[in-house]
Every structure is written in C-alpha cells, then in structure tokens.
Design a protein around this motif. Structure first.
Motif, PDB file in Angstrom:
ATOM      1  N   GLN A 105       4.817 -41.552   3.237  1.00  0.00           N
ATOM      2  CA  GLN A 105       4.466 -42.723   4.031  1.00  0.00           C
ATOM      3  C   GLN A 105       3.421 -43.522   3.272  1.00  0.00           C
ATOM      4  O   GLN A 105       2.480 -42.961   2.717  1.00  0.00           O
ATOM      5  CB  GLN A 105       3.890 -42.319   5.377  1.00  0.00           C
ATOM      6  N   GLU A 106       3.598 -44.829   3.236  1.00  0.00           N
ATOM      7  CA  GLU A 106       2.604 -45.678   2.610  1.00  0.00           C
ATOM      8  C   GLU A 106       1.440 -45.868   3.565  1.00  0.00           C
ATOM      9  O   GLU A 106       1.619 -45.933   4.774  1.00  0.00           O
ATOM     10  CB  GLU A 106       3.210 -47.027   2.249  1.00  0.00           C
ATOM     11  N   LYS A 107       0.233 -45.951   3.002  1.00  0.00           N
ATOM     12  CA  LYS A 107      -0.958 -46.158   3.816  1.00  0.00           C
ATOM     13  C   LYS A 107      -1.606 -47.462   3.401  1.00  0.00           C
ATOM     14  O   LYS A 107      -1.694 -47.775   2.222  1.00  0.00           O
ATOM     15  CB  LYS A 107      -1.938 -45.008   3.632  1.00  0.00           C
ATOM     16  N   TYR A 108      -2.039 -48.209   4.375  1.00  0.00           N
ATOM     17  CA  TYR A 108      -2.693 -49.489   4.140  1.00  0.00           C
ATOM     18  C   TYR A 108      -4.073 -49.466   4.774  1.00  0.00           C
ATOM     19  O   TYR A 108      -4.295 -48.805   5.777  1.00  0.00           O
ATOM     20  CB  TYR A 108      -1.878 -50.636   4.734  1.00  0.00           C
ATOM     21  N   ILE A 109      -4.976 -50.209   4.201  1.00  0.00           N
ATOM     22  CA  ILE A 109      -6.324 -50.333   4.754  1.00  0.00           C
ATOM     23  C   ILE A 109      -6.467 -51.739   5.317  1.00  0.00           C
ATOM     24  O   ILE A 109      -6.191 -52.717   4.627  1.00  0.00           O
ATOM     25  CB  ILE A 109      -7.387 -50.082   3.671  1.00  0.00           C
ATOM     26  N   ASN A 110      -6.889 -51.824   6.553  1.00  0.00           N
ATOM     27  CA  ASN A 110      -7.101 -53.118   7.199  1.00  0.00           C
ATOM     28  C   ASN A 110      -8.483 -53.643   6.805  1.00  0.00           C
ATOM     29  O   ASN A 110      -9.501 -53.091   7.217  1.00  0.00           O
ATOM     30  CB  ASN A 110      -6.998 -52.959   8.712  1.00  0.00           C
ATOM     31  N   PRO A 111      -8.560 -54.723   6.010  1.00  0.00           N
ATOM     32  CA  PRO A 111      -9.866 -55.228   5.576  1.00  0.00           C
ATOM     33  C   PRO A 111     -10.655 -55.912   6.677  1.00  0.00           C
ATOM     34  O   PRO A 111     -11.815 -56.264   6.476  1.00  0.00           O
ATOM     35  CB  PRO A 111      -9.503 -56.223   4.465  1.00  0.00           C
ATOM     36  N   LEU A 137     -12.887 -51.118   0.818  1.00  0.00           N
ATOM     37  CA  LEU A 137     -12.383 -52.003  -0.225  1.00  0.00           C
ATOM     38  C   LEU A 137     -13.495 -52.642  -1.058  1.00  0.00           C
ATOM     39  O   LEU A 137     -13.354 -52.800  -2.267  1.00  0.00           O
ATOM     40  CB  LEU A 137     -11.536 -53.116   0.398  1.00  0.00           C
ATOM     41  N   PHE A 138     -14.593 -53.047  -0.421  1.00  0.00           N
ATOM     42  CA  PHE A 138     -15.604 -53.838  -1.103  1.00  0.00           C
ATOM     43  C   PHE A 138     -16.974 -53.178  -1.215  1.00  0.00           C
ATOM     44  O   PHE A 138     -17.846 -53.695  -1.906  1.00  0.00           O
ATOM     45  CB  PHE A 138     -15.799 -55.178  -0.389  1.00  0.00           C
ATOM     46  N   GLN A 145     -18.149 -50.440  -2.618  1.00  0.00           N
ATOM     47  CA  GLN A 145     -18.417 -49.465  -3.669  1.00  0.00           C
ATOM     48  C   GLN A 145     -18.652 -50.179  -4.989  1.00  0.00           C
ATOM     49  O   GLN A 145     -18.084 -51.246  -5.238  1.00  0.00           O
ATOM     50  CB  GLN A 145     -17.248 -48.491  -3.782  1.00  0.00           C
ATOM     51  N   GLU A 146     -19.471 -49.617  -5.814  1.00  0.00           N
ATOM     52  CA  GLU A 146     -19.848 -50.224  -7.091  1.00  0.00           C
ATOM     53  C   GLU A 146     -18.658 -50.667  -7.951  1.00  0.00           C
ATOM     54  O   GLU A 146     -18.695 -51.759  -8.515  1.00  0.00           O
ATOM     55  CB  GLU A 146     -20.739 -49.247  -7.873  1.00  0.00           C
ATOM     56  N   PRO A 147     -17.581 -49.891  -8.053  1.00  0.00           N
ATOM     57  CA  PRO A 147     -16.454 -50.335  -8.889  1.00  0.00           C
ATOM     58  C   PRO A 147     -15.777 -51.627  -8.408  1.00  0.00           C
ATOM     59  O   PRO A 147     -15.128 -52.307  -9.195  1.00  0.00           O
ATOM     60  CB  PRO A 147     -15.470 -49.173  -8.827  1.00  0.00           C
ATOM     61  N   SER A 148     -15.934 -51.971  -7.145  1.00  0.00           N
ATOM     62  CA  SER A 148     -15.293 -53.178  -6.619  1.00  0.00           C
ATOM     63  C   SER A 148     -16.242 -54.376  -6.545  1.00  0.00           C
ATOM     64  O   SER A 148     -15.936 -55.380  -5.916  1.00  0.00           O
ATOM     65  CB  SER A 148     -14.698 -52.889  -5.241  1.00  0.00           C
ATOM     66  N   LYS A 149     -17.380 -54.280  -7.212  1.00  0.00           N
ATOM     67  CA  LYS A 149     -18.388 -55.342  -7.166  1.00  0.00           C
ATOM     68  C   LYS A 149     -17.828 -56.686  -7.639  1.00  0.00           C
ATOM     69  O   LYS A 149     -18.065 -57.715  -7.014  1.00  0.00           O
ATOM     70  CB  LYS A 149     -19.596 -54.963  -8.010  1.00  0.00           C
ATOM     71  N   ALA A 150     -17.074 -56.700  -8.715  1.00  0.00           N
ATOM     72  CA  ALA A 150     -16.537 -57.960  -9.248  1.00  0.00           C
ATOM     73  C   ALA A 150     -15.572 -58.609  -8.260  1.00  0.00           C
ATOM     74  O   ALA A 150     -15.574 -59.829  -8.094  1.00  0.00           O
ATOM     75  CB  ALA A 150     -15.842 -57.718 -10.581  1.00  0.00           C
ATOM     76  N   ILE A 151     -14.772 -57.797  -7.582  1.00  0.00           N
ATOM     77  CA  ILE A 151     -13.825 -58.328  -6.598  1.00  0.00           C
ATOM     78  C   ILE A 151     -14.576 -58.952  -5.422  1.00  0.00           C
ATOM     79  O   ILE A 151     -14.241 -60.035  -4.963  1.00  0.00           O
ATOM     80  CB  ILE A 151     -12.872 -57.222  -6.103  1.00  0.00           C
ATOM     81  N   LEU A 152     -15.610 -58.274  -4.959  1.00  0.00           N
ATOM     82  CA  LEU A 152     -16.402 -58.799  -3.843  1.00  0.00           C
ATOM     83  C   LEU A 152     -17.116 -60.087  -4.236  1.00  0.00           C
ATOM     84  O   LEU A 152     -17.126 -61.053  -3.466  1.00  0.00           O
ATOM     85  CB  LEU A 152     -17.418 -57.758  -3.368  1.00  0.00           C
ATOM     86  N   MET A 153     -17.678 -60.133  -5.433  1.00  0.00           N
ATOM     87  CA  MET A 153     -18.361 -61.346  -5.880  1.00  0.00           C
ATOM     88  C   MET A 153     -17.382 -62.513  -5.977  1.00  0.00           C
ATOM     89  O   MET A 153     -17.706 -63.632  -5.550  1.00  0.00           O
ATOM     90  CB  MET A 153     -19.061 -61.116  -7.216  1.00  0.00           C
ATOM     91  N   ASP A 154     -16.193 -62.280  -6.500  1.00  0.00           N
ATOM     92  CA  ASP A 154     -15.180 -63.343  -6.571  1.00  0.00           C
ATOM     93  C   ASP A 154     -14.802 -63.831  -5.177  1.00  0.00           C
ATOM     94  O   ASP A 154     -14.688 -65.027  -4.932  1.00  0.00           O
ATOM     95  CB  ASP A 154     -13.926 -62.852  -7.303  1.00  0.00           C
ATOM     96  N   PHE A 155     -14.602 -62.890  -4.259  1.00  0.00           N
ATOM     97  CA  PHE A 155     -14.242 -63.218  -2.884  1.00  0.00           C
ATOM     98  C   PHE A 155     -15.329 -64.066  -2.223  1.00  0.00           C
ATOM     99  O   PHE A 155     -15.052 -65.126  -1.643  1.00  0.00           O
ATOM    100  CB  PHE A 155     -14.005 -61.921  -2.106  1.00  0.00           C
ATOM    101  N   LEU A 156     -16.583 -63.625  -2.320  1.00  0.00           N
ATOM    102  CA  LEU A 156     -17.684 -64.364  -1.702  1.00  0.00           C
ATOM    103  C   LEU A 156     -17.897 -65.720  -2.355  1.00  0.00           C
ATOM    104  O   LEU A 156     -18.198 -66.701  -1.667  1.00  0.00           O
ATOM    105  CB  LEU A 156     -18.971 -63.530  -1.761  1.00  0.00           C
ATOM    106  N   ASN A 157     -17.743 -65.793  -3.664  1.00  0.00           N
ATOM    107  CA  ASN A 157     -17.895 -67.080  -4.339  1.00  0.00           C
ATOM    108  C   ASN A 157     -16.830 -68.080  -3.894  1.00  0.00           C
ATOM    109  O   ASN A 157     -17.117 -69.266  -3.730  1.00  0.00           O
ATOM    110  CB  ASN A 157     -17.885 -66.911  -5.859  1.00  0.00           C
TER     111      ASN A 157
END
Length: 58
Positions: free
Chosen positions: A3-9, A18-19, A21-33
């Motif tokens: 079964q596929e699992k999805y995370i509801n943001p 999703l956002f 944790q340290e490894p996802s810092k660049a994604i969060l910064m892009d999103f907020l910008n």
C-alpha cells in the motif's frame, strides 16, 4: 500487497515531517520565499530549534 502511504502536509504531523528536519531546509526556504518574498523579502538562512514549545491547549 503493498500500500502506498502519503503524508498530508496540511496537518501538524505532516508539515513537521516534510519540512521540520534539517535535510529539508532548502525545500522549506524555497516554499516560504515563494509565499512571502514580496511582503517580507527573501529568506537567506534559517535555524531549526530542537525544542518544540506547545501551547497550554486552552
């Protein structure tokens, strides 16, 4: 059967997973910008704090 699992943001758990944790810092910064650049300027760096401060729940 797999079964596929999805995370509801849109939930607290999903957003933090999703956002928050340290490894996802660049994604969060892009999103907020993309959301806030015109009103607040560009975010160039951020720091994750280790402790979560929960409200009183009232």
């Amino acid at each position: 059967m797999l079964q596929e699992k999805y995370i509801n943001p849109f939930t607290d758990f999903g957003f933090k997973r999703l956002f928050g944790q340290e490894p996802s810092k660049a994604i969060l910064m892009d999103f907020l910008n993309e959301l806030l650049r015109e009103q607040e300027g560009e975010i160039k760096s951020m720091t994750y704090l280790k402790n979560e401060h929960l409200g009183s729940g009232e």
